[in-house]
Design a protein around this motif. Structure first.
Motif, PDB file in Angstrom:
ATOM      1  N   SER A  62       0.819  -1.219   0.000  1.00 60.62           N
ATOM      2  CA  SER A  62       0.000   0.000   0.000  1.00 60.62           C
ATOM      3  C   SER A  62       0.853   1.271   0.000  1.00 60.62           C
ATOM      4  O   SER A  62       0.318   2.378   0.030  1.00 60.62           O
ATOM      5  N   GLY A  63       2.170   1.096  -0.021  1.00 56.20           N
ATOM      6  CA  GLY A  63       3.060   2.240  -0.123  1.00 56.20           C
ATOM      7  C   GLY A  63       3.534   2.820   1.194  1.00 56.20           C
ATOM      8  O   GLY A  63       4.190   3.874   1.218  1.00 56.20           O
ATOM      9  N   ASN A  64       3.210   2.164   2.294  1.00 62.80           N
ATOM     10  CA  ASN A  64       3.634   2.667   3.599  1.00 62.80           C
ATOM     11  C   ASN A  64       5.018   2.130   3.965  1.00 62.80           C
ATOM     12  O   ASN A  64       5.327   0.966   3.710  1.00 62.80           O
ATOM     13  N   PRO A  65       5.842   2.963   4.602  1.00 63.42           N
ATOM     14  CA  PRO A  65       7.188   2.510   4.974  1.00 63.42           C
ATOM     15  C   PRO A  65       7.154   1.595   6.197  1.00 63.42           C
ATOM     16  O   PRO A  65       6.284   1.715   7.061  1.00 63.42           O
ATOM     17  N   TYR A  66       8.111   0.676   6.246  1.00 67.23           N
ATOM     18  CA  TYR A  66       8.325  -0.108   7.457  1.00 67.23           C
ATOM     19  C   TYR A  66       9.799  -0.474   7.532  1.00 67.23           C
ATOM     20  O   TYR A  66      10.516  -0.422   6.519  1.00 67.23           O
ATOM     21  N   THR A  85       6.941   2.778  10.069  1.00 65.76           N
ATOM     22  CA  THR A  85       8.161   3.375  10.618  1.00 65.76           C
ATOM     23  C   THR A  85       9.215   3.432   9.520  1.00 65.76           C
ATOM     24  O   THR A  85       9.428   2.445   8.812  1.00 65.76           O
ATOM     25  N   SER A  86       9.856   4.591   9.372  1.00 59.58           N
ATOM     26  CA  SER A  86      10.923   4.737   8.382  1.00 59.58           C
ATOM     27  C   SER A  86      12.280   4.621   9.040  1.00 59.58           C
ATOM     28  O   SER A  86      12.398   4.693  10.273  1.00 59.58           O
ATOM     29  N   LYS A  87      13.300   4.468   8.234  1.00 60.79           N
ATOM     30  CA  LYS A  87      14.660   4.386   8.754  1.00 60.79           C
ATOM     31  C   LYS A  87      15.037   5.679   9.468  1.00 60.79           C
ATOM     32  O   LYS A  87      15.693   5.667  10.512  1.00 60.79           O
ATOM     33  N   LEU A  95       5.852  -4.203  18.191  1.00 61.73           N
ATOM     34  CA  LEU A  95       4.720  -3.342  18.546  1.00 61.73           C
ATOM     35  C   LEU A  95       5.205  -2.010  19.121  1.00 61.73           C
ATOM     36  O   LEU A  95       4.532  -0.985  18.957  1.00 61.73           O
ATOM     37  N   ASP A  96       6.339  -2.031  19.795  1.00 58.71           N
ATOM     38  CA  ASP A  96       6.900  -0.800  20.351  1.00 58.71           C
ATOM     39  C   ASP A  96       8.412  -0.936  20.413  1.00 58.71           C
ATOM     40  O   ASP A  96       8.948  -2.054  20.544  1.00 58.71           O
TER      41      ASP A  96
END
Length: 254
Positions: A33-37, A56-58, A90-91
């Motif tokens: 979907s184009g979201n960063p992880y 979450t991005s780098k 998760l965190d």
């Protein structure tokens, strides 16, 4: 407890666990979907796992002060994906526990390296067979000359004993197995067998680089020659530095 090291073996499928782990390294990817992880490799000092932190991005992690070899507090959720354990973060945040540092996560043998080295030398000295003192002395001289590298080197990148002191422990275990074989087959030349076992992988001290965290990488020598060839070069060089029986040297070469 939340501020204890979180060991991978304690996390079962369907569970959520929290604790401190070491970020080995991480990279950024994008969902369909184009979201960063971020894809992180986390270590408990014994095992390393891959875990994803979604949305979450780098740069997000960098801003938080998280980098390679950083102890972090993490909340992990363990599930099953394609019949394998799968870990989702998760965190995640920097560990505030000053009693735990990156050195606590170094992959290293549990045994005392110096005591193990001395045991290897003792085994060799106690098993000199008639006419073969040179072959034992040559093995001892080679180990002693390369003591510092030998007690710290890994034995492999991933297959076995891939940790600080791995080569030392592997050599000791092979020697013990050789002693057991000699007790069953007493006609074997114990000096020759034990000497060969003691230095059979010594070339690995130049084949691999072992970091202070126990991470193993291959060297140019390892890529182009390999530890068997390196070991032979080391043996021939060592044999020219002392008065050793040429026939014993030839036997060890084989």
């Amino acid at each position: 407890m939340e501020n204890d090291i979180l060991y991978v073996e304690k996390i079962n499928a369907g569970e959520k666990k929290s604790g401190i782990m070491l970020v080995v390294d991480f990279s950024e990817a994008t969902t369909k979907s184009g979201n960063p992880y971020c894809k992180l490799r986390l270590s408990d000092g014994k095992r390393t796992i891959n875990a994803n932190k979604f949305d979450t991005s780098k740069s997000d992690l960098t801003i938080m002060g998280i980098g390679n070899d950083t102890p972090v507090h993490v909340v992990l959720e363990c599930g099953i994906f394609n019949n394998s354990l799968n870990y989702k973060i998760l965190d995640l945040y920097l560990s505030q526990d000053s009693s735990i540092s990156k050195e606590d996560f170094a992959a290293k043998i549990e045994e005392n390296p110096e005591a193990l080295f001395e045991e290897i030398i003792s085994i060799l000295r106690q098993n000199i067979t008639k006419g073969h003192s040179d072959i034992i002395n040559l093995a001892i001289d080679m180990l002693t000359a390369h003591h510092d590298q030998f007690i710290l080197s890994s034995a492999a990148i991933s297959i076995h004993h891939s940790l600080i002191g791995g080569l030392l422990l592997h050599t000791y275990q092979v020697l013990k197995e050789a002693l057991a074989i000699c007790s069953v087959f007493p006609h074997l030349d114990k000096s020759l067998l034990l000497s060969g076992c003691a230095i059979h992988d010594i070339g690995k001290i130049y084949e691999y680089n072992t970091s202070e965290m126990g991470t193993t990488t291959i060297t140019p020598y390892g890529r182009n020659i390999g530890h068997p060839g390196i070991g032979l070069l080391m043996l021939n060089e060592a044999s020219m530095k002392g008065q050793y029986n040429p026939e014993d040297v030839l036997l060890l070469n084989n």
